[in-house]
Design a protein around this motif. Structure first.
Motif, short mmCIF file in Angstrom:
data_model
loop_
_atom_site.label_atom_id
_atom_site.label_comp_id
_atom_site.label_asym_id
_atom_site.label_seq_id
_atom_site.Cartn_x
_atom_site.Cartn_y
_atom_site.Cartn_z
N ILE A 6 65.20 40.85 10.69
CA ILE A 6 64.60 40.68 9.36
C ILE A 6 64.79 39.21 9.02
N GLY A 9 62.77 33.07 10.65
CA GLY A 9 62.96 31.61 10.50
C GLY A 9 63.55 31.03 11.77
N HIS A 36 54.58 34.87 9.59
CA HIS A 36 55.74 34.33 10.31
C HIS A 36 56.31 35.36 11.29
N SER A 73 69.60 40.74 -1.46
CA SER A 73 68.41 41.48 -1.86
C SER A 73 67.86 42.30 -0.70
N VAL A 74 68.03 41.80 0.53
CA VAL A 74 67.56 42.60 1.69
C VAL A 74 68.46 43.84 1.83
N1 LIG Z 1 69.66 26.74 10.56
C1 LIG Z 1 70.93 26.63 10.88
O1 LIG Z 1 71.38 25.56 11.28
C2 LIG Z 1 71.84 27.83 10.82
C3 LIG Z 1 72.95 27.83 11.67
C4 LIG Z 1 73.82 28.92 11.64
C5 LIG Z 1 73.56 29.97 10.76
N2 LIG Z 1 72.48 29.93 9.93
C6 LIG Z 1 72.29 31.07 9.03
O2 LIG Z 1 71.20 31.86 9.52
C7 LIG Z 1 70.47 32.42 8.42
C8 LIG Z 1 69.02 32.01 8.52
O3 LIG Z 1 68.95 30.60 8.49
P1 LIG Z 1 67.63 29.82 8.99
O4 LIG Z 1 68.03 28.40 9.13
O5 LIG Z 1 67.01 30.54 10.12
O6 LIG Z 1 66.72 29.97 7.71
P2 LIG Z 1 65.15 29.75 7.60
O7 LIG Z 1 64.64 28.97 8.75
O8 LIG Z 1 64.91 29.25 6.22
O9 LIG Z 1 64.57 31.22 7.72
C9 LIG Z 1 64.84 32.22 6.80
C10 LIG Z 1 63.80 33.32 7.01
O10 LIG Z 1 64.12 34.42 6.18
C11 LIG Z 1 62.91 34.94 5.64
N3 LIG Z 1 63.18 35.61 4.37
C12 LIG Z 1 63.69 35.08 3.23
N4 LIG Z 1 63.84 36.03 2.30
C13 LIG Z 1 63.42 37.19 2.85
C14 LIG Z 1 63.32 38.52 2.40
N5 LIG Z 1 63.69 38.87 1.15
N6 LIG Z 1 62.84 39.46 3.26
C15 LIG Z 1 62.45 39.12 4.51
N7 LIG Z 1 62.52 37.87 5.00
C16 LIG Z 1 63.00 36.92 4.18
C17 LIG Z 1 62.02 33.73 5.45
O11 LIG Z 1 60.75 34.26 5.32
P3 LIG Z 1 59.28 33.71 5.66
O12 LIG Z 1 59.40 32.55 6.60
O13 LIG Z 1 58.62 34.88 6.32
O14 LIG Z 1 58.66 33.35 4.35
C18 LIG Z 1 62.36 32.89 6.68
O15 LIG Z 1 61.57 33.20 7.79
C19 LIG Z 1 71.19 31.95 7.16
O16 LIG Z 1 72.12 32.93 6.77
C20 LIG Z 1 71.90 30.69 7.61
O17 LIG Z 1 73.07 30.41 6.85
C21 LIG Z 1 71.62 28.88 9.95
#
Ligand SMILES: NC(=O)c1ccc[n+]([C@@H]2O[C@H](COP(=O)([O-])OP(=O)(O)OC[C@H]3O[C@@H](n4cnc5c(N)ncnc54)[C@H](OP(=O)(O)O)[C@@H]3O)[C@@H](O)[C@H]2O)c1
Length: 296
Positions: A6, A9, A36, A73-74
């Motif tokens: 779910i 990103g 996406h 919220s999820v």
């Molecule tokens: N990026 C990093 O460096 C990194 C490293 C370690 C851990 N993390 C963790 O991994 C998680 C994701 O990070 P990310 O960097 O991948 O974030 P991201 O690129 O911003 O992706 C988040 C995704 O979640 C989707 N989303 C948001 N709200 C939603 C909802 N209510 N229902 C369904 N989908 C929803 C978005 O939707 P849409 O695109 O479909 O609009 C997007 O595709 C976070 O908890 C972050 O702290 C990130």
């Protein structure tokens, strides 16, 4: 193990792609924006689900790879699904939050985990390159450790450890109460390193060097320092005026800095002085430096 995501990103797509190429059964994606999810399955395969409910029904291991603020919220959305979650594993990938965010689903029979890749992923392409050298922290239901070795006391905890091992993800188990400090350490190492370098670049700017040239000039120094830390540890890697006890050099710096820059230089200087003390700086020089570096 039927795995679903779910959140399509950076983390969702890269983990899905990596697990798929390692022959895990990735069933598909649900994301806020259907396009996406479709883009993700175009690469990974599987189904772009139109609802979280359909995805959860099809999977037994669900990663919540949504941004931190959306996890709650999820989870609330999943709570509204009228079915039992027995034997289902729900794992978010946030660094700061523990698995307790998933606790509302425990009454439905789910197990909850926080599986965090300790890495900064600017893009899916970069994440795919970095995953092989990334260490993950794992926290959640039935997981403890002794001397860093994971102990899985439930079948779901064992499944999580099995997934980490089979995917060849180096990992360590941590406790929920340690997550905030763990995440602070990650932020200091990554984000504050960026801020510290920006602080250095701004001094170059004052002497008329553009950022590009300044970065080119500083980068070998940064790289050499990081290599030294890796080889020697922080105490032995420390060089420079504070390590040597060059009080006048520090005075010259302070005479040219102003405003917030002085506050930051002094704060970092006091932390550096603690390392110099550990390296054997004399008490007299340490006291003189502390006097120059103390808060105003
Ligand atoms: N990026 C990093 O460096 C990194 C490293 C370690 C851990 N993390 C963790 O991994 C998680 C994701 O990070 P990310 O960097 O991948 O974030 P991201 O690129 O911003 O992706 C988040 C995704 O979640 C989707 N989303 C948001 N709200 C939603 C909802 N209510 N229902 C369904 N989908 C929803 C978005 O939707 P849409 O695109 O479909 O609009 C997007 O595709 C976070 O908890 C972050 O702290 C990130």
């Amino acid at each position: 193990m039927k795995i679903g995501f779910i959140g399509a990103g950076r983390v969702g797509r890269s983990l899905g792609q990596d697990l798929h190429r390692k022959h895990f059964n990735v069933i598909g994606y649900y994301s806020k924006t259907l396009d996406h999810a479709e883009e993700a399955v175009a690469v990974v395969g599987g189904v772009a689900f139109k609802s979280a409910e359909a995805l959860v029904k099809a999977c037994d291991f669900v990663f919540l790879t949504v941004n931190d603020d959306a996890i709650q919220s999820v989870v609330n959305l999943l709570l509204t699904i009228s079915m039992r979650f027995d034997d289902k594993i729900i794992a978010h990938t946030s660094g700061v939050h523990a698995s307790e965010l998933i606790a509302p689903l425990f009454e439905k029979g789910a197990s909850g985990y926080a599986i965090h890749p300790l890495q900064a992923f600017a893009s899916v392409e970069q994440a795919l390159k970095l995953l092989g050298q990334t260490v993950f922290s794992v926290e959640g239901t039935g997981l403890t450790h002794t001397d860093g070795q994971p102990i899985a006391s439930t079948p779901s905890a064992q499944k999580v450890i099995d997934l980490m091992n089979r995917a060849d993800y180096e990992h360590f188990v941590m406790l929920a109460e340690d997550k905030a400090l763990y995440h602070a350490a990650a932020v200091i190492s990554s984000n504050y390193l960026v801020a510290t370098l920006d602080f250095a670049l701004s001094q170059f700017e004052k002497i008329g060097c553009d950022q590009r040239f300044a970065m080119k000039a500083l980068f070998p120094l940064i790289q050499g320092t990081i290599d030294n830390i890796d080889r020697l540890g922080t105490v032995d890697a420390l060089t420079g005026p504070i390590a040597r006890g060059d009080v006048h050099t520090v005075e010259k710096h302070l005479a040219k800095l102003s405003g917030e820059d002085v506050v930051l230089y002094k704060a970092l200087g006091r932390r550096t002085l603690a390392l110099a003390d550990a390296k054997g700086l004399s008490r007299t020089l340490s006291d003189q430096l502390l006097n120059r570096l103390k808060e105003d």
